[in-house]
Design a protein around this motif. Structure first.
Motif, PDB file in Angstrom:
ATOM      1  N   MET A   1       2.477   6.057   2.554  1.00 47.85           N
ATOM      2  CA  MET A   1       1.244   6.542   3.184  1.00 47.85           C
ATOM      3  C   MET A   1       1.567   7.896   3.802  1.00 47.85           C
ATOM      4  O   MET A   1       2.365   7.970   4.737  1.00 47.85           O
ATOM      5  CB  MET A   1       0.832   5.593   4.312  1.00 47.85           C
ATOM      6  CG  MET A   1       0.894   4.122   3.937  1.00 47.85           C
ATOM      7  SD  MET A   1      -0.534   3.625   3.012  1.00 47.85           S
ATOM      8  CE  MET A   1      -1.760   3.744   4.294  1.00 47.85           C
ATOM      9  N   LEU A   2       0.938   8.933   3.304  1.00 48.28           N
ATOM     10  CA  LEU A   2       1.377  10.264   3.718  1.00 48.28           C
ATOM     11  C   LEU A   2       0.917  10.635   5.125  1.00 48.28           C
ATOM     12  O   LEU A   2       1.350  11.640   5.675  1.00 48.28           O
ATOM     13  CB  LEU A   2       0.956  11.310   2.689  1.00 48.28           C
ATOM     14  CG  LEU A   2       1.442  11.016   1.253  1.00 48.28           C
ATOM     15  CD1 LEU A   2       1.422  12.261   0.404  1.00 48.28           C
ATOM     16  CD2 LEU A   2       2.832  10.404   1.218  1.00 48.28           C
ATOM     17  N   GLY A   3       0.037   9.805   5.695  1.00 39.54           N
ATOM     18  CA  GLY A   3      -0.319  10.017   7.090  1.00 39.54           C
ATOM     19  C   GLY A   3       0.851   9.645   8.016  1.00 39.54           C
ATOM     20  O   GLY A   3       0.876  10.008   9.190  1.00 39.54           O
ATOM     21  N   ASN A   4       1.803   8.938   7.456  1.00 38.78           N
ATOM     22  CA  ASN A   4       2.987   8.497   8.190  1.00 38.78           C
ATOM     23  C   ASN A   4       4.080   9.562   8.002  1.00 38.78           C
ATOM     24  O   ASN A   4       4.525   9.813   6.881  1.00 38.78           O
ATOM     25  CB  ASN A   4       3.348   7.138   7.585  1.00 38.78           C
ATOM     26  CG  ASN A   4       4.650   6.584   8.118  1.00 38.78           C
ATOM     27  OD1 ASN A   4       5.480   7.310   8.654  1.00 38.78           O
ATOM     28  ND2 ASN A   4       4.833   5.280   7.941  1.00 38.78           N
ATOM     29  N   PRO A   5       4.546  10.224   9.077  1.00 33.70           N
ATOM     30  CA  PRO A   5       5.426  11.390   8.948  1.00 33.70           C
ATOM     31  C   PRO A   5       6.692  11.114   8.130  1.00 33.70           C
ATOM     32  O   PRO A   5       7.100  11.968   7.328  1.00 33.70           O
ATOM     33  CB  PRO A   5       5.782  11.729  10.398  1.00 33.70           C
ATOM     34  CG  PRO A   5       4.667  11.154  11.208  1.00 33.70           C
ATOM     35  CD  PRO A   5       4.183   9.948  10.477  1.00 33.70           C
ATOM     36  N   ALA A   6       7.286   9.935   8.291  1.00 34.03           N
ATOM     37  CA  ALA A   6       8.511   9.646   7.542  1.00 34.03           C
ATOM     38  C   ALA A   6       8.217   9.584   6.045  1.00 34.03           C
ATOM     39  O   ALA A   6       8.966  10.126   5.223  1.00 34.03           O
ATOM     40  CB  ALA A   6       9.101   8.314   8.027  1.00 34.03           C
ATOM     41  N   ASP A   7       7.088   8.928   5.695  1.00 36.37           N
ATOM     42  CA  ASP A   7       6.689   8.830   4.287  1.00 36.37           C
ATOM     43  C   ASP A   7       6.399  10.218   3.729  1.00 36.37           C
ATOM     44  O   ASP A   7       6.783  10.556   2.607  1.00 36.37           O
ATOM     45  CB  ASP A   7       5.432   7.950   4.143  1.00 36.37           C
ATOM     46  CG  ASP A   7       5.767   6.455   4.253  1.00 36.37           C
ATOM     47  OD1 ASP A   7       6.930   6.135   4.558  1.00 36.37           O
ATOM     48  OD2 ASP A   7       4.854   5.635   4.021  1.00 36.37           O
ATOM     49  N   LEU A   8       5.714  11.021   4.526  1.00 38.04           N
ATOM     50  CA  LEU A   8       5.334  12.369   4.082  1.00 38.04           C
ATOM     51  C   LEU A   8       6.586  13.178   3.754  1.00 38.04           C
ATOM     52  O   LEU A   8       6.674  13.824   2.706  1.00 38.04           O
ATOM     53  CB  LEU A   8       4.514  13.067   5.178  1.00 38.04           C
ATOM     54  CG  LEU A   8       4.082  14.499   4.871  1.00 38.04           C
ATOM     55  CD1 LEU A   8       3.122  14.538   3.678  1.00 38.04           C
ATOM     56  CD2 LEU A   8       3.407  15.147   6.086  1.00 38.04           C
ATOM     57  N   GLU A   9       7.555  13.090   4.624  1.00 40.53           N
ATOM     58  CA  GLU A   9       8.786  13.856   4.436  1.00 40.53           C
ATOM     59  C   GLU A   9       9.484  13.440   3.139  1.00 40.53           C
ATOM     60  O   GLU A   9       9.873  14.268   2.330  1.00 40.53           O
ATOM     61  CB  GLU A   9       9.710  13.619   5.642  1.00 40.53           C
ATOM     62  CG  GLU A   9      10.888  14.576   5.674  1.00 40.53           C
ATOM     63  CD  GLU A   9      11.859  14.222   6.810  1.00 40.53           C
ATOM     64  OE1 GLU A   9      12.992  14.696   6.763  1.00 40.53           O
ATOM     65  OE2 GLU A   9      11.465  13.460   7.725  1.00 40.53           O
ATOM     66  N   TYR A  10       9.558  12.113   2.944  1.00 42.35           N
ATOM     67  CA  TYR A  10      10.224  11.612   1.730  1.00 42.35           C
ATOM     68  C   TYR A  10       9.489  12.081   0.473  1.00 42.35           C
ATOM     69  O   TYR A  10      10.094  12.573  -0.473  1.00 42.35           O
ATOM     70  CB  TYR A  10      10.285  10.080   1.752  1.00 42.35           C
ATOM     71  CG  TYR A  10      10.902   9.516   0.492  1.00 42.35           C
ATOM     72  CD1 TYR A  10      12.284   9.379   0.370  1.00 42.35           C
ATOM     73  CD2 TYR A  10      10.094   9.171  -0.608  1.00 42.35           C
ATOM     74  CE1 TYR A  10      12.868   8.905  -0.797  1.00 42.35           C
ATOM     75  CE2 TYR A  10      10.674   8.701  -1.783  1.00 42.35           C
ATOM     76  CZ  TYR A  10      12.056   8.563  -1.861  1.00 42.35           C
ATOM     77  OH  TYR A  10      12.627   8.101  -3.025  1.00 42.35           O
ATOM     78  N   VAL A  11       8.154  11.942   0.501  1.00 44.44           N
ATOM     79  CA  VAL A  11       7.365  12.250  -0.694  1.00 44.44           C
ATOM     80  C   VAL A  11       7.444  13.735  -1.033  1.00 44.44           C
ATOM     81  O   VAL A  11       7.621  14.118  -2.199  1.00 44.44           O
ATOM     82  CB  VAL A  11       5.900  11.790  -0.503  1.00 44.44           C
ATOM     83  CG1 VAL A  11       5.012  12.343  -1.607  1.00 44.44           C
ATOM     84  CG2 VAL A  11       5.830  10.266  -0.485  1.00 44.44           C
TER      85      VAL A  11
END
Lengths: 471, 317
Positions: A346-356
């Motif tokens: 979920m790209l609203g989640n900063p950790a997920d965004l960073e990974y993606v």
């Protein structure tokens, strides 16, 4: 999910034919190629004549195209299907329980299983539905659940479609076509029938009629003949023997819905609507809608008419809600999910965004609310420029995007211009929920006809196949 | 039945019937034009189809001369002429698509296949295949549609409104054909005689498939009075005014609703005048005057049908 190994539906890794494809493979080997070519041509002519076409948005008005039909069926052994079917039933029961909950007590939010903001802040959440009791507590009467297989042959749920899922007419017509072209194949093995779907659908719709209506008048509401799925709307109405209505055919008086007939107004009890929430009632939702019925929501709230599917189901099939479905199954049913989800960032989640953002070339990134395969980035097939542009879109509003691993969708042999070749497929079974949950065996198999393509949507060059569940 | 569905069925069958009638009218004009070698006289024949269909005015807006090629283009293939065979085939198909759930699959397949074939047809192909062969094809498709309809559809309101459209359109067409030739049908010109008149008369009969019926009914030479009687007052000729209005009346009785009393009354009135009318009376009024009045009254009736069945009824309080 494995990325390297591609699962071929017909052939095992060592090149041998899988047992459930043996009869078909033998038949194919013993049937003259001319007969096959002739019948493939006949199928095209028949589909054209029967007018099984769909309109393509963005092309000249009235443009109709055939969905390419491939004669190699997608075969699934009954043992495997029965387990999938259980998983689908379980999933749809949980989704309906969730929909009832979010518009009533919101227990699942209170329990902290899903962040409140993810649901109440979702544009598909309809405050108008709070406190309305729909018949039987069922919201998604007709659900289309998209399934894919990974390299090991295990099924995953890619997407839930709980608003106005389409495509079931192709499932029925594909079978009719195969039986017309190659009747001998159906004598060689037991293929589970699908043609009772309209009966099941009608029964489901009858089940949800407002209390006190013994012989409910059921109608199918279409946006009209320029809608891409108009053929399906007309087809289903005819198969069920119910009226196909447009918004202008209906009106509301005394919180009751009537249709305009040659014998005067006639009361309507159940509306199977194939038109989005936004457009069904200009008084309640989009005021510029010419397709809807003013006052429909008033009648709905008064319990004088049933809508299938219910208003507000979009909050449950949104891509941003999808990651929580396994949790819903545990919460409402106390069971472990039979069908797995595809891992979702979920790209609203900063950790997920960073990974993606660091792995864009490996992933598929989608808009949480997009559909039809539009507006997504397929990492491995993208150029550096495309990724840079998409990155900017994501950074502008990260919460509107999700990402998933590039799926090694299974492939099924398919006729192409250069002979038979594997092409990626997915499967959409249709799950009906009335008094009980029912589904016909199999579903609509969509195939990406371009080599290597993963996009199976008919609007983007996808085709269809018949799906066989064999005992 | 939904008002919109009833209206669409009615117009679907009017469009099919109109395409067939246009093909009949053009075919007769074409055959008549072949009877003379004089190019001027040949061109004269091509006024008739425009007069009959009342399209001389829109035609002359875009064409400066009346001849075979121009009229055939305008009435058979011109997509901008809403009454051309092409436009009617397209409109009928659009109508059928809108009521696909109501008509049978067989009806839909015929109308859809006709439209698909029509799109592959153009003037060059028509001339290559033979002009009459094209009109035969149009008529055959219409016959096929009628046959498939009779053979497959349930005798419900859908069938009634379909037939209503057919007969309203056909009555209008027959009246126009007879009216366009009224000058050659007047008894006063009977003494003119001669071969051309004979061909004119037989052409009128052929354009409504009544040439053979005439022979059977009268077993005698062709006279204008009898032609008029056959096409107006006979109750056993499927394209006569009497036949059409009897069915219109019967259908209206069958599908009647609270608002349709006036439509039924008007249909009954016209039907009665045909049932009990005499040729002496008609000629006393004047054939042209009689037919003009008939066309006016059927147009009023069509308006009344529209009002009582198709116009969206207002929400009842």
């Amino acid at each position: 999910m494995g990325e390297s190994a591609l699962f071929n539906e017909m052939y095992a890794a060592d090149g041998t034919v899988r047992p459930h494809y043996e009869i078909f493979a033998n038949w194919l080997a013993n049937t003259p190629p001319e007969k096959i070519a002739q019948n493939r041509h006949a199928a095209d002519l028949l589909f054209h004549r029967v007018g099984i076409t769909f309109a393509v948005y963005g092309e000249a008005t009235g443009t109709e195209r055939l969905i390419p039909f491939d004669i190699v069926p997608h075969i699934i052994p009954a043992v495997q299907w029965d387990r999938v079917s259980e998983g689908l039933t379980q999933r749809v029961r949980a989704l309906n329980a969730f929909l009832h909950d979010v518009y009533h007590g919101r227990d699942i939010l209170k329990a902290g299983k899903i962040p409140e903001q993810a649901i109440l802040g979702n544009s598909q959440y309809r405050p108008e539905m709070v406190g309305i009791d729909v018949p039987g507590g069922i919201y998604a009467h007709i659900a289309g659940i998209d399934l894919v297989k990974d390299g090991t042959g295990e099924y995953f749920v890619l997407e839930d479609n709980l608003r106005t899922p389409s495509g079931v007419s192709y499932l029925l017509e594909n079978r009719k076509m195969m039986m017309r072209l190659f009747p001998e194949l159906f004598g060689m093995q037991r293929v589970r029938p699908v043609d009772h779907y309209p009966d099941l659908l009608l029964e489901t719709l009858r089940n949800v009629a407002p209390a006190g209506t013994d012989m409910p008048t059921i109608v199918l509401m279409t946006p009209g003949q320029f809608n891409s799925a108009y053929f399906e709307h007309a087809f289903l109405a005819q198969q069920m023997g119910i009226e196909l209505v447009e918004g202008a055919d209906l009106f509301v008086a005394d919180d009751t819905v009537f249709m305009r007939t040659t014998q005067g107004p006639q009361r309507v009890d159940v509306i199977y609507r194939r038109i989005d929430d936004d457009f069904i009632d200009p008084e309640a939702f989009r005021g510029d809608s010419m397709l809807g019925v003013p006052g429909l929501m008033r009648a709905y709230r008064a319990g004088r008419v049933a809508l299938a599917n219910a208003v507000g189901t979009g909050v449950a099939d949104d891509k941003s809600t999808y990651p929580y479905v396994p949790e819903m199954i545990r919460f409402y049913l106390g069971e472990e999910p039979i069908l797995k989800n595809v891992h979702t960032w979920m790209l609203g989640n900063p950790a997920d965004l960073e990974y993606v953002l660091a792995h864009m070339e490996e992933l598929v990134i989608k808009e949480a609310q997009g559909s039809g395969g539009y507006g997504m980035l397929i990492g491995p097939a993208s150029t550096k420029e495309e990724r840079a542009r998409y990155r900017q879109r994501v950074l502008d509003a990260p919460e509107k995007f999700i990402a998933q691993p590039t799926l090694a969708l299974s492939a099924c042999p398919t006729f192409t211009d250069r002979g038979m070749a594997p092409r990626h497929i997915d499967l959409r079974p249709y799950v009906l929920s009335g008094k009980e949950v029912k589904l016909v065996s199999g579903g609509l198999t969509r195939v990406a006809l371009r080599e290597g393509s993963l996009v199976v949507n008919s609007s983007q060059g996808g085709g269809v196949k018949d799906t066989w569940i064999i005992d | 039945m939904l008002s919109r569905t009833a209206s669409t069925l009615y117009w679907m069958s009017r469009n099919v019937e109109r395409a067939e009638n246009t093909a009949r009218i053009l075919d007769v004009a074409y055959r008549m034009s072949l009877l003379t070698n004089d190019p001027n006289l040949q061109d004269q024949e091509w006024f008739a189809p425009l007069n009959i269909t009342g399209t001389l005015f829109p035609f002359s807006g875009r064409h400066s001369i009346v001849n075979a090629r121009e009229v055939l283009h305008f009435m058979a293939f011109d997509p901008d002429n809403p009454s051309s065979i092409y436009s009617c085939a397209q409109a009928a198909r659009e109508n059928a698509r809108a009521v696909r759930g109501t008509i049978t699959s067989e009806m839909w397949e015929v109308i859809n296949a006709t439209w698909l074939e029509m799109q592959n047809m153009d003037e060059d192909r028509m001339y290559a295949r033979g002009v009459s062969a094209f009109f035969e094809w149009v008529k055959e498709r219409s016959h096929l549609f009628r046959g498939v309809t009779f053979g497959t559809i349930r005798r419900d309101d859908a069938f009634s409104f379909h037939r209503l459209g057919t007969y309203v359109e056909r009555a209008d067409n027959t009246a126009r054909i007879v009216d366009a030739k009224y000058h050659v049908l007047l008894p006063s010109v009977a003494d003119v005689g001669g071969a051309v008149d004979y061909y004119q008369w037989s052409a009128v009969l052929r354009s409504v498939s009544a040439f053979e019926a005439y022979r059977k009914v009268y077993r005698d030479s062709i006279t204008p009075l009898r032609i008029a009687e056959l096409l107006i007052l006979r109750d056993d000729i499927p394209r006569s005014l009497h036949f059409c209005l009897r069915d219109v009346y019967n259908i209206l009785c069958k599908v009647q609703n609270r608002n349709s009393g006036e439509a039924t009354r008007q249909a009954g009135e016209i039907y009665a005048s045909l049932q009990f009318g005499t040729m002496d009376n008609i000629f006393a009024i004047g054939l042209h005057e009689y037919l003009t009045a008939f066309l006016e009254s059927t147009q009023r009736l069509a308006g009344e049908i529209n009002q009582s069945f198709f116009a969206p009824s207002l929400p009842t309080a």
